[in-house]
Design a protein around this motif. Structure first.
Motif, PDB file in Angstrom:
ATOM      1  N   GLU A 145      27.179  43.521  30.584  1.00  0.00           N
ATOM      2  CA  GLU A 145      28.495  42.953  30.877  1.00  0.00           C
ATOM      3  C   GLU A 145      28.519  41.471  30.521  1.00  0.00           C
ATOM      4  O   GLU A 145      29.455  40.983  29.880  1.00  0.00           O
ATOM      5  N   ASP A 146      27.480  40.747  30.946  1.00  0.00           N
ATOM      6  CA  ASP A 146      27.431  39.312  30.675  1.00  0.00           C
ATOM      7  C   ASP A 146      27.217  39.022  29.199  1.00  0.00           C
ATOM      8  O   ASP A 146      27.510  37.917  28.731  1.00  0.00           O
ATOM      9  N   LEU A 147      26.696  40.015  28.438  1.00  0.00           N
ATOM     10  CA  LEU A 147      26.523  39.820  27.006  1.00  0.00           C
ATOM     11  C   LEU A 147      27.803  40.120  26.234  1.00  0.00           C
ATOM     12  O   LEU A 147      28.185  39.385  25.329  1.00  0.00           O
ATOM     13  N   LEU A 148      28.469  41.205  26.618  1.00  0.00           N
ATOM     14  CA  LEU A 148      29.585  41.682  25.811  1.00  0.00           C
ATOM     15  C   LEU A 148      30.921  41.065  26.200  1.00  0.00           C
ATOM     16  O   LEU A 148      31.782  40.871  25.336  1.00  0.00           O
ATOM     17  N   ALA A 149      31.142  40.793  27.486  1.00  0.00           N
ATOM     18  CA  ALA A 149      32.441  40.255  27.895  1.00  0.00           C
ATOM     19  C   ALA A 149      32.774  38.948  27.195  1.00  0.00           C
ATOM     20  O   ALA A 149      33.889  38.776  26.681  1.00  0.00           O
ATOM     21  N   PRO A 150      31.871  37.969  27.120  1.00  0.00           N
ATOM     22  CA  PRO A 150      32.219  36.741  26.392  1.00  0.00           C
ATOM     23  C   PRO A 150      32.448  36.985  24.903  1.00  0.00           C
ATOM     24  O   PRO A 150      33.283  36.321  24.276  1.00  0.00           O
ATOM     25  N   LEU A 151      31.719  37.961  24.321  1.00  0.00           N
ATOM     26  CA  LEU A 151      31.814  38.174  22.885  1.00  0.00           C
ATOM     27  C   LEU A 151      33.072  38.938  22.487  1.00  0.00           C
ATOM     28  O   LEU A 151      33.698  38.638  21.473  1.00  0.00           O
ATOM     29  N   LEU A 152      33.443  39.942  23.266  1.00  0.00           N
ATOM     30  CA  LEU A 152      34.511  40.841  22.861  1.00  0.00           C
ATOM     31  C   LEU A 152      35.817  40.640  23.622  1.00  0.00           C
ATOM     32  O   LEU A 152      36.842  41.156  23.212  1.00  0.00           O
ATOM     33  N   LEU A 153      35.786  39.932  24.749  1.00  0.00           N
ATOM     34  CA  LEU A 153      36.998  39.744  25.539  1.00  0.00           C
ATOM     35  C   LEU A 153      37.442  38.285  25.576  1.00  0.00           C
ATOM     36  O   LEU A 153      38.619  37.979  25.346  1.00  0.00           O
ATOM     37  N   GLN A 154      36.524  37.389  25.858  1.00  0.00           N
ATOM     38  CA  GLN A 154      36.894  35.986  25.993  1.00  0.00           C
ATOM     39  C   GLN A 154      36.963  35.273  24.640  1.00  0.00           C
ATOM     40  O   GLN A 154      37.813  34.401  24.422  1.00  0.00           O
ATOM     41  N   SER A 155      36.076  35.618  23.747  1.00  0.00           N
ATOM     42  CA  SER A 155      36.029  34.929  22.458  1.00  0.00           C
ATOM     43  C   SER A 155      37.325  35.061  21.661  1.00  0.00           C
ATOM     44  O   SER A 155      37.813  34.063  21.106  1.00  0.00           O
ATOM     45  N   PRO A 156      37.960  36.262  21.571  1.00  0.00           N
ATOM     46  CA  PRO A 156      39.255  36.316  20.855  1.00  0.00           C
ATOM     47  C   PRO A 156      40.315  35.424  21.487  1.00  0.00           C
ATOM     48  O   PRO A 156      41.129  34.819  20.768  1.00  0.00           O
ATOM     49  N   LEU A 157      40.317  35.337  22.812  1.00  0.00           N
ATOM     50  CA  LEU A 157      41.281  34.470  23.479  1.00  0.00           C
ATOM     51  C   LEU A 157      41.047  33.015  23.116  1.00  0.00           C
ATOM     52  O   LEU A 157      41.997  32.244  22.897  1.00  0.00           O
ATOM     53  N   GLU A 158      39.782  32.598  23.053  1.00  0.00           N
ATOM     54  CA  GLU A 158      39.460  31.216  22.706  1.00  0.00           C
ATOM     55  C   GLU A 158      39.813  30.923  21.246  1.00  0.00           C
ATOM     56  O   GLU A 158      40.288  29.827  20.914  1.00  0.00           O
ATOM     57  N   TRP A 159      39.573  31.903  20.362  1.00  0.00           N
ATOM     58  CA  TRP A 159      39.958  31.724  18.951  1.00  0.00           C
ATOM     59  C   TRP A 159      41.462  31.528  18.850  1.00  0.00           C
ATOM     60  O   TRP A 159      41.954  30.666  18.116  1.00  0.00           O
ATOM     61  N   THR A 211      37.649  32.817  36.389  1.00  0.00           N
ATOM     62  CA  THR A 211      36.534  31.885  36.196  1.00  0.00           C
ATOM     63  C   THR A 211      36.607  31.245  34.818  1.00  0.00           C
ATOM     64  O   THR A 211      36.361  30.042  34.662  1.00  0.00           O
ATOM     65  N   TRP A 212      36.975  32.047  33.809  1.00  0.00           N
ATOM     66  CA  TRP A 212      37.110  31.518  32.445  1.00  0.00           C
ATOM     67  C   TRP A 212      38.213  30.471  32.374  1.00  0.00           C
ATOM     68  O   TRP A 212      38.055  29.422  31.726  1.00  0.00           O
ATOM     69  N   LEU A 213      39.332  30.705  33.039  1.00  0.00           N
ATOM     70  CA  LEU A 213      40.405  29.713  33.071  1.00  0.00           C
ATOM     71  C   LEU A 213      39.928  28.401  33.675  1.00  0.00           C
ATOM     72  O   LEU A 213      40.247  27.313  33.185  1.00  0.00           O
ATOM     73  N   GLY A 214      39.153  28.503  34.777  1.00  0.00           N
ATOM     74  CA  GLY A 214      38.636  27.297  35.402  1.00  0.00           C
ATOM     75  C   GLY A 214      37.697  26.531  34.499  1.00  0.00           C
ATOM     76  O   GLY A 214      37.639  25.289  34.540  1.00  0.00           O
ATOM     77  N   GLN A 215      36.959  27.255  33.639  1.00  0.00           N
ATOM     78  CA  GLN A 215      36.046  26.584  32.715  1.00  0.00           C
ATOM     79  C   GLN A 215      36.797  25.958  31.545  1.00  0.00           C
ATOM     80  O   GLN A 215      36.457  24.861  31.090  1.00  0.00           O
ATOM     81  N   ILE A 216      37.836  26.646  31.053  1.00  0.00           N
ATOM     82  CA  ILE A 216      38.575  26.150  29.889  1.00  0.00           C
ATOM     83  C   ILE A 216      39.308  24.847  30.209  1.00  0.00           C
ATOM     84  O   ILE A 216      39.306  23.894  29.408  1.00  0.00           O
ATOM     85  N   ILE A 217      39.919  24.764  31.404  1.00  0.00           N
ATOM     86  CA  ILE A 217      40.735  23.575  31.700  1.00  0.00           C
ATOM     87  C   ILE A 217      39.885  22.341  31.925  1.00  0.00           C
ATOM     88  O   ILE A 217      40.416  21.223  32.001  1.00  0.00           O
ATOM     89  N   ARG A 218      38.582  22.491  32.044  1.00  0.00           N
ATOM     90  CA  ARG A 218      37.729  21.312  32.187  1.00  0.00           C
ATOM     91  C   ARG A 218      37.671  20.497  30.905  1.00  0.00           C
ATOM     92  O   ARG A 218      37.334  19.311  30.928  1.00  0.00           O
ATOM     93  N   TYR A 219      37.991  21.136  29.759  1.00  0.00           N
ATOM     94  CA  TYR A 219      37.907  20.427  28.494  1.00  0.00           C
ATOM     95  C   TYR A 219      39.037  19.424  28.324  1.00  0.00           C
ATOM     96  O   TYR A 219      38.898  18.460  27.574  1.00  0.00           O
ATOM     97  N   SER A 220      40.171  19.630  28.996  1.00  0.00           N
ATOM     98  CA  SER A 220      41.314  18.751  28.768  1.00  0.00           C
ATOM     99  C   SER A 220      42.241  18.782  29.975  1.00  0.00           C
ATOM    100  O   SER A 220      42.525  19.853  30.523  1.00  0.00           O
ATOM    101  N   ILE A 275      46.993  35.901  30.708  1.00  0.00           N
ATOM    102  CA  ILE A 275      45.739  36.118  31.446  1.00  0.00           C
ATOM    103  C   ILE A 275      45.932  35.888  32.935  1.00  0.00           C
ATOM    104  O   ILE A 275      45.415  36.654  33.763  1.00  0.00           O
ATOM    105  N   LEU A 276      46.700  34.852  33.312  1.00  0.00           N
ATOM    106  CA  LEU A 276      46.889  34.595  34.730  1.00  0.00           C
ATOM    107  C   LEU A 276      47.697  35.718  35.373  1.00  0.00           C
ATOM    108  O   LEU A 276      47.392  36.159  36.486  1.00  0.00           O
ATOM    109  N   LYS A 277      48.731  36.197  34.679  1.00  0.00           N
ATOM    110  CA  LYS A 277      49.510  37.309  35.230  1.00  0.00           C
ATOM    111  C   LYS A 277      48.655  38.564  35.334  1.00  0.00           C
ATOM    112  O   LYS A 277      48.724  39.309  36.316  1.00  0.00           O
ATOM    113  N   TYR A 278      47.838  38.805  34.292  1.00  0.00           N
ATOM    114  CA  TYR A 278      46.935  39.969  34.333  1.00  0.00           C
ATOM    115  C   TYR A 278      45.996  39.888  35.536  1.00  0.00           C
ATOM    116  O   TYR A 278      45.825  40.856  36.281  1.00  0.00           O
TER     117      TYR A 278
END
Length: 1623
Positions: free
Chosen positions: A158-172, A415-424, A294-297
């Protein structure tokens, strides 16, 4: 590489059974990847082919990844199961490294393929018109294939695939480019926030400045605090409960110094531009889209209540019959109930049930069963049925795996949202906009509102995640923090209602965020003005207290348990009201005043309901069986006390109230119900008529007295601003003076007694030094403030803050002080009145608008003038009165002088009589020396022992061993003692009644140099040879109190009978365990578990000529050969059962050595019984086995205990810089004497053949004998233990010898041989690196240096390259002297107590002559090398035998460090000077068994420094068939059952002994006022007190921890009932 290492670590800890199914496991977790493309929704054929190709590449890469992982782990499995040798392990290391390199390469390939896939997916999303639908389809396809594929909700991929296949497209999609590049640009362009916002972990240290904080809730993290100005101020240190964040940068939180160095604002960028200005419009649009979806989901899934369905758009393409039986947490059921229920419901082991329960408590829910619906429903019904009998059942849901999968990813998404907003900060602001945007439903329909209003329906883990997101987003943006506070206030009543109905602690409720908003002054004013917050809080509070009587008063009398639970939760609203009131407004607007007055009316309604609630009325007529409820009303009153004061302070700012004096007096009369007494002029007659009822008269008198006392206090109080010429500091000073007039107080007592401001500060530090002096504490106690004598004149008996008890104590204390000083009692001085009062009256008497009051004003001025005139007349009284007064004073002075003169004469007369008596005593002693000698012998044992050991009692050379040793005469050997039970005197004789010492035997690791050595198997362990690392030993201590053996037996039998009766009645533990032979000393109540018999000195005759070492060794060798031959012959006879012994070599014994002789036991039956008793106790405790007096190891354990006890005391004397003799207390002196003499006699009650065999094996270690097997090398033998065992076992062999050899000679030769062996041991192991410069030495030691060089070279000849070359004789001799000194000191103590030889004066003091004095006392040459060279022909073969042992060369070449001499003394670990460093260390400590969860009770072992997870189910282990906590388990591994721990978050030392004994002890950390802070309640900075830490260390070094626990439990019986084994 990091992920690969984590996977290896996780797999290493999996059970072997799980690993047997690796093929199935890998297939299960990789198979879904092959299906990813099939169900995905695409629209572009070119993209389809590319995405399919990339998906297949990811699948192949993961296949290789997992297969390589399995190959890497397989050699580890083989080694774990079979424990192969070191060579096989080392051979597998290159292969493992190659696997790890391959894993690293595959991980990079996998990331590359995933990046390509994510880029294609993001490009596709940019082209679609309905982005939410596309994203939901992507999640619907991928999430169920990554999450929740088996029983475990968090498998590794889960920790290997979720960032690669779920979070990474959102970040792109969000960045429009490669995420690592895009996010780095955002971070680079971002203006750092001035707010720190660091979210505190559980137990993390927080700091609040007492001088600058706006309120007590304003705190800093450790990094900001160290970089701020507040570290130089007075600050408060506490530990966080988790959830709050650092207030650095918040200007409203600090009066000054709001920024640390890191967050100091940049002056050039003071314009504070809109953070969105740094982003392009496209970036803002993409971010808004992603965050909205993502927040609504996440909100939809976390608030989803259907167990078998998903929201629209998230339905999985293929639905299987896979469900989870999900158990949810509550605060009603105990751990034990949950564990028991799970064992019944899901048929799991207790260990698995404990793991389930721990996870449920930590995360809020846990899957306890996985399978089809029927399978899970069955478990649910069992759980509900078993937990619904007495309380509401546990909450259990059967949830479809796809629902659980999406909920798991929803948490990851937040958790991903909390990490992303730290950048800006711009991203943070967009997320805030999305969260607070009103939905289509209208008011309170935003996503943030939805989360808050569904808070009580979510599980603990979901709450924690979204609370963290709120704090890192909404509460970190000033603009949206205000909007969020408004929404929070609008929903306040509903949120509090949900919280009250819920059963989770407040820290897991969204209502806990109130402190982050209500304590901000600007927000609090705004919420009061716009949302009428104070009125809302008060009315919500009153709505929950619906039980009222007919008059509308609160009624708690008939509260049920559920209502009482609800009332405890309702009290949190009082805390919110306190937050709002904590900062008084400096400026009032009309709207603020209006809203405050409205809330004040509501508060008065609350007080009205409280007045007369649950009155306690005197019952007449019948007895009350149950006491009426009073706790709830009392608690409510106490909780509101501070609120009432704060409301008054707000009112004081609004305006001062003025009251007519007559009106005030009428209120007073009404309050005390005395109006009817004072309302009539004829009240005296009315009172006389009421005299018939004495109770009424007494009651009225009491009320009148109370009222007058109050009037006196009010009228006499002048230390108030506006009444007297005083400032705030004067008021505080007066408060302190009156508290110290009662008694001297510690700082914490004064703080409790003084009134606090809104920041919980008293202000006493500014003035305390002017009125009191501080006395620092000693090793115990605490620092005290004492009133300065010149400040006593401020004392006022009617001080308004005195209670009646305080008033009485203060009056008595001040009278006593004044009597001692010869002063008269006088009332306290009052400050001058405000001068403007009379002046104001003068001006007001002519004011036209006060014409009505003109007569009253003139009367007041006239009265004041008359009083002034009367005082002047009194001051100039007639001289006759003053002279009379002075005559009275003269008479009193004469009386005092006369009494003093008589007392001095009486003192001189007593001194003269005492001098005459002393002279008569000396004269009598000189004339009756013989009689006086007899009286000396009848003194107590400690006195007689001191005289016996006094050097002045003998004129011969003081030698303790050998034929020339000092010998006691008949009268000197005689010892008379008194039994503490029957008070009968008894002489210590071999044939007399046994006298015993109460003693305590315990296992010990105090001197251990190898705490990692695993404990021995008690059934097979051979303790004959103690290893030099002293890993485990047996220590014997005593309180020194003596009893008859039969008196002790009767006492112990009575204790046993009492304990049996007590267990039947109470069934609780005591401070001692009778089943283990424990009891309390009848006199001092010291814990004991056996008794040591007292024995007299043995009579040893010595012939004039004794053989030298060579002759003696030849004779002894012959004796050993004959003895060994006889033992083997007897053993063979027992085995064969015949008398034919032809196969056994028959060695004839030398002359005078009788093999068939059975010596007579010289001791009486009672002494023999006590010898057996103590020997068996040492054996039982030392080996942790059942008693068996026939076991051959019994005498070995007795000798070992003697040696270990002497060694530990010798080390203690060195570290405390005390002389070897004369500095021990009597109890230790008597204990060592008894223990040593017991060791020399214990062979008489053991099998003689067994002891002789022990002696043969011991001697073979010194004199190698090929016929003796399994002899250890000299590197593996502690030489002092060997010496003691040889000397104490030799009498069993010596008793067969009638040739005239002396036992003293044998002792001396043993000492010489062991000393040479120890020198060899030191030279082999303990020669440090050679100094570069050759040290100059005097001629006195030139011979020693030459000899030791020669000896060392001889050793090198025997060992070759195993010993490095050293050329410095000075260096070698220093190593030998330093290494052998502890051994010589211990040997001197041993022979001193064994033979009773007094020590020379040089050893009674610390000085430079210790070496020569020790050598002379032990009959050794100062140059110890002479022992070798004087008998070189004899010693050379011994030296060759020692060095040729295979263990010597192997030990020197081993990678394991050998023991070096002298062994360093063990100390407790070094602690940091500042306690906050410890708290910070503990806050980063995670539970080793709870997947990174923070430990709730981190506990530091002070012996080895290990941090443990104490007092938790997660870290319980099984010990001797019983589940114990981490600390208890650690004590048996580290301290042989005794442990010393520091509970970091409680600032409390914990002593543990065994499983059932423990106590808490004052920590070594003190604040600046010399006080400990157990529980960290006061928060003062704590610093290490070395004296107190040394005291704890001394308790440990003296083996007194168990004794300290016993005393503590006897003094405080509540300690006995604590389950110490669970800590």
């Amino acid at each position: 590489m990091q992920q690969a290492a984590i996977i290896l670590q996780i797999e290493e800890s999996m059970p072997c059974l799980r690993r047997c199914y690796d093929d199935e496991y890998i297939h299960q977790h990789r198979a879904p990847l092959g299906e990813f493309y099939d169900d995905d929704v695409t629209s572009n054929p070119g993209q389809d082919a590319e995405m399919k190709k990339l998906t297949e590449q990811i699948k192949d890469t993961l296949d290789k990844y997992l297969n390589i992982q399995k190959e890497t782990l397989s050699p580890q499995l083989a080694y774990a199961g079979a424990r192969e040798d070191t060579t096989r392990r080392s051979a597998a290391l290159p292969e493992k490294e190659e696997h790890l390199k391959t894993l690293h390469r595959l991980e990079k390939d996998q990331q590359k393929h995933s990046q390509d896939l994510s880029e294609l997916k993001a490009d596709k999303w940019l082209q679609v018109s309905n982005l939410p639908k596309e994203v939901y389809q992507h999640l619907a396809c991928y999430v169920p294939k990554i999450y929740c594929l088996g029983p475990n909700l968090n498998p590794q991929n889960e920790d290997l695939l979720a960032p690669l296949l779920l979070q990474s497209p959102l970040e792109w999609y969000l960045c429009g480019e490669e995420p690592s590049v895009g996010l780095a640009k955002l971070e680079q362009n971002n203006q750092p926030s001035q707010l720190c916002g660091h979210v505190f972990k559980v137990g993390e240290p927080t700091y609040s400045c007492r001088e600058c904080a706006a309120d007590p809730t304003c705190v800093l993290c450790m990094q900001c605090f160290l970089g701020s100005v507040h570290k130089e101020h007075r600050y408060r240190m506490t530990t966080s409960g988790g959830g709050g964040f650092c207030d650095c940068g918040d200007t409203e939180a600090w009066k000054k110094g709001p920024y640390c160095q890191k967050h100091e604002p940049n002056i050039s960028d003071s314009s504070q531009k809109d953070p969105l200005a740094n982003l392009s419009d496209e970036m803002i649009a993409r971010t808004y889209n992603v965050f909205s979806i993502i927040l609504k989901y996440a909100v939809d899934m976390l608030t989803w209540e259907k167990e078998d369905e998903l929201p629209e758009g998230l339905e999985p393409p293929a639905r299987g019959d896979t469900y989870y039986c999900m158990l949810f947490n509550d605060e009603v059921h105990t751990y034990e109930q949950v564990i028991y229920t799970l064992q019944k419901a899901v048929n799991c082991t207790q260990k698995e049930a404990v793991s389930f329960a721990t996870t449920v408590d930590r995360d809020g829910r846990k899957s306890v069963r996985f399978g089809d619906f029927q399978f899970c429903e069955q478990a649910k019904s069992v759980i509900v049925r078993n937990t619904s009998r007495q309380t509401k059942p546990l909450r259990v849901q059967v949830m479809h795996s796809s629902v659980v999968a999406h909920q798991c990813f929803a948490l990851k998404a937040l958790t991903w949202l909390g990490q992303i907003i730290r950048y800006s900060d711009a991203l943070r602001r967009i997320l805030c906009q999305v969260g607070l945007q009103r939905g289509p439903e209208g008011e309170n329909s935003s996503l943030v509102d939805t989360l808050m209003l569904c808070d009580s329906k979510m599980w603990k883990g979901a709450r924690n995640v979204y609370h963290q997101l709120f704090m890192s987003s909404l509460l970190m943006d000033t603009k949206y923090k205000k909007l969020f506070a408004i929404q929070f206030a609008k929903n306040y009543e509903r949120l509090q209602n949900d919280y009250v109905k819920d059963d989770h602690d407040r820290e897991f409720s969204v209502t806990d965020l109130s402190v982050q908003m209500f304590t901000v002054p600007s927000l609090a004013r705004m919420l009061i003005t716009e949302e009428n917050l104070m009125t809302t809080i008060i009315r919500t509070f009153m709505d929950h207290l619906r039980h009222r009587d007919l008059q509308g008063h609160f009624q708690f009398e008939r509260y049920t348990a559920q209502q009482a639970f609800k009332f405890r939760r309702v009290q949190s609203l009082i805390g919110d009201l306190k937050y709002v009131l904590i900062s008084r407004p400096t400026e009032w607007t009309d709207q603020l005043r209006e809203k405050y007055l409205e809330s004040f009316d509501a508060f008065l309604e609350l007080l009205k309901c409280m007045q007369g609630m649950d009155p306690v009325v005197r019952q007449v007529g019948q007895h009350i069986e149950m006491e009426p409820e009073w706790e709830a009303a009392f608690t409510l009153q106490m909780k509101l006390t501070h609120i009432i004061s704060m409301m008054q302070e707000w009112c004081a700012n609004a305006g001062a109230s003025m009251m007519d004096p007559n009106h005030f007096l009428m209120i007073m009369l009404s309050r005390f119900e005395l109006y009817h007494i004072f309302s009539s002029a004829d009240c005296r007659k009315r009172c006389s008529r009421e005299n018939a009822n004495k109770d009424v008269v007494q009651q009225n008198n009491t009320l009148i007295e109370e009222m007058l006392h109050l009037v006196i206090m009010i009228v006499g109080e002048r230390y108030t601003a506006g009444v007297g010429q005083v400032e705030c500091s004067d008021e505080i000073r007066r408060e302190i003076v009156h508290q110290l007039c009662i008694r001297s107080m510690a700082h914490s007592e004064l703080v409790k007694a003084l009134p606090e401001n809104e920041n919980k500060e008293t202000g006493m530090e500014r003035v305390i030094d002017s009125v009191a002096s501080f006395k620092k504490p000693g090793v115990t106690g605490r620092g005290l403030y004492k009133l300065r004598p010149e400040c006593a004149k401020m004392f006022n008996l009617y001080f308004h803050h005195y209670s009646r008890a305080d008033q009485s104590k203060a009056e008595e204390a001040q009278r006593k002080i004044k009597r001692q000083n010869g002063e008269d009692s006088a009332p306290g001085e009052a400050p001058a009145n405000t001068p403007s009062i009379l002046a104001l009256l003068e001006t007001l008497q002519n004011a036209p608008h006060l014409e009505v009051h003109k007569d009253m004003i003139r009367w007041i001025l006239k009265t004041v003038a008359n009083i002034k005139t009367m005082r002047e007349c009194t001051a100039s009284a007639p001289p006759s009165d003053s002279s009379g007064h002075s005559q009275e004073e003269t008479v009193r002075d004469k009386d005092k002088a006369e009494r003093k003169r008589k007392a001095e004469m009486a003192r001189l007369r007593r001194e003269k009589i005492m001098a005459q008596m002393s002279e008569m005593q000396r004269h009598f002693i000189n004339e009756n020396k013989e009689l006086f000698q007899q009286s000396l012998e009848e003194l107590d044992p400690s006195t007689s022992s001191t005289l016996e050991h006094s050097p002045s009692s003998c004129d011969c050379t003081l030698v303790c061993v050998g034929p020339r040793r000092w010998r006691a005469g008949g009268s000197e050997r005689r010892q008379v003692v008194t039994c503490i039970l029957c008070q009968e005197e008894q002489e210590i004789r071999t044939d007399g009644k046994a006298m015993v010492l109460a003693a305590f035997v315990q296992r010990s690791t105090v001197m251990s140099k190898n705490r990692k050595r695993p404990p021995h198997n008690p059934d097979k362990y051979d303790p004959l040879f103690m290893h030099p690392d002293l890993s485990f030993g047996t220590h014997t201590g005593s309180c020194g109190h003596i009893m008859h053996s039969h008196c002790w037996q009767r006492y112990f039998e009575a204790v046993q009978a009492k304990e049996q009766r007590r267990q039947q009645r109470l069934r609780v533990h005591t401070s001692y365990n009778v089943e283990n032979g424990e009891f309390l000393c009848p006199l001092c109540e010291c814990l004991s578990n056996t008794v040591i018999p007292l024995l007299p000195l043995t009579k040893i005759s010595c012939s004039s000529e004794q053989p030298d070492l060579s002759q003696w060794l030849n004779i002894t060798s012959l004796q050993m050969k004959a003895l060994l031959s006889a033992h083997r012959k007897a053993k063979a006879a027992d085995a064969d059962g015949v008398d034919d012994m032809d196969g056994v070599n028959d060695c004839p014994p030398p002359d005078g050595f009788k093999l068939d002789y059975t010596p007579k036991n010289p001791y009486s039956s009672t002494i023999k019984e006590m010898l057996t008793t103590f020997g068996t106790a040492s054996y039982k405790v030392g080996l942790k086995v059942h008693p068996n007096e026939q076991d051959p190891r019994v005498p070995i354990m007795c000798w070992g205990s003697c040696a270990y006890t002497i060694q530990s005391i010798e080390r203690l004397l060195v570290d405390e810089e005390k002389p070897l003799f004369g500095s021990l207390p009597c109890r230790q002196d008597d204990c060592l004497s008894s223990l040593t003499r017991f060791g020399s006699a214990c062979w008489t009650v053991s099998s003689h053949a067994t002891v002789q065999n022990h002696f043969i094996r011991l001697l073979a270690a010194l004199v190698p004998d090929p016929r003796v097997e399994n002899t250890p090398c000299i590197l593996d033998i502690d030489m002092f233990h060997l010496l003691v065992s040889l000397v104490l076992s030799h009498p069993a062999v010596f008793s067969l010898d009638s040739s005239g050899l002396s036992a003293d000679t044998a002792q001396l030769h043993f000492l010489h041989l062991v000393t040479v062996a120890h020198i060899v041991q030191i030279l082999l192991t303990s020669v440090a690196e050679e100094v570069r410069m050759e040290q100059e030495s005097g001629g006195a030691e030139r011979e020693e240096e030459e000899k030791v060089c020669m000896f060392y070279n001889t050793l090198r000849m025997h060992l070759g390259s195993g010993l490095r070359e050293v050329n410095s004789g000075w260096h070698l001799w220093r190593c030998v002297k330093a290494g052998i000194l502890p051994y010589l000191r211990a040997a001197a103590m041993f022979f001193h107590y064994l033979n009773g030889a007094p020590a020379p004066p040089e050893l009674h003091t610390l000085g430079v002559g210790e070496w020569e004095a020790l050598c002379g006392y032990l009959c050794l040459p100062s140059n110890l090398l002479q022992l070798f060279y004087n008998n070189r022909e004899l010693m050379e073969p011994l030296l060759h035998g020692w060095c040729s042992h295979p263990g010597v060369l192997q030990g020197l070449q081993s990678s394991v460090a050998v023991i070096r001499f002298p062994r360093d003394s063990n100390y407790l670990i070094e602690l940091p000077g500042d306690y906050s460093a410890l708290i910070n260390q503990a806050s980063s400590f995670t539970c080793p068994k709870s997947e990174g969860d923070k430990s709730r009770a981190p506990t530091l072992c002070l012996v080895c420094g290990a941090m443990l997870c104490s007092q938790s189910y997660c870290c319980q282990t099984e010990l001797e068939g019983e589940d114990v906590g981490a600390c208890t388990a650690h004590t048996f591994a580290c301290g042989a059952g005794v442990g010393i721990f520091l509970r970091v978050r409680e600032s409390q030392v914990l002593f543990l002994a065994g499983k059932t004994k423990g106590c808490f002890y004052a920590p070594p950390y003190l604040d600046d006022y010399g006080e400990t802070d157990q529980g960290l309640r006061r928060g003062n900075p704590l610093h290490l007190c070395q004296e107190r830490y040394r005291k704890i260390q001394k308790l440990w070094r003296q083996h007194s921890i168990t004794e300290e626990i016993g005393h503590a439990q006897e003094a405080n019986q509540t300690l006995v009932g604590i389950d110490w084994q669970h800590l």
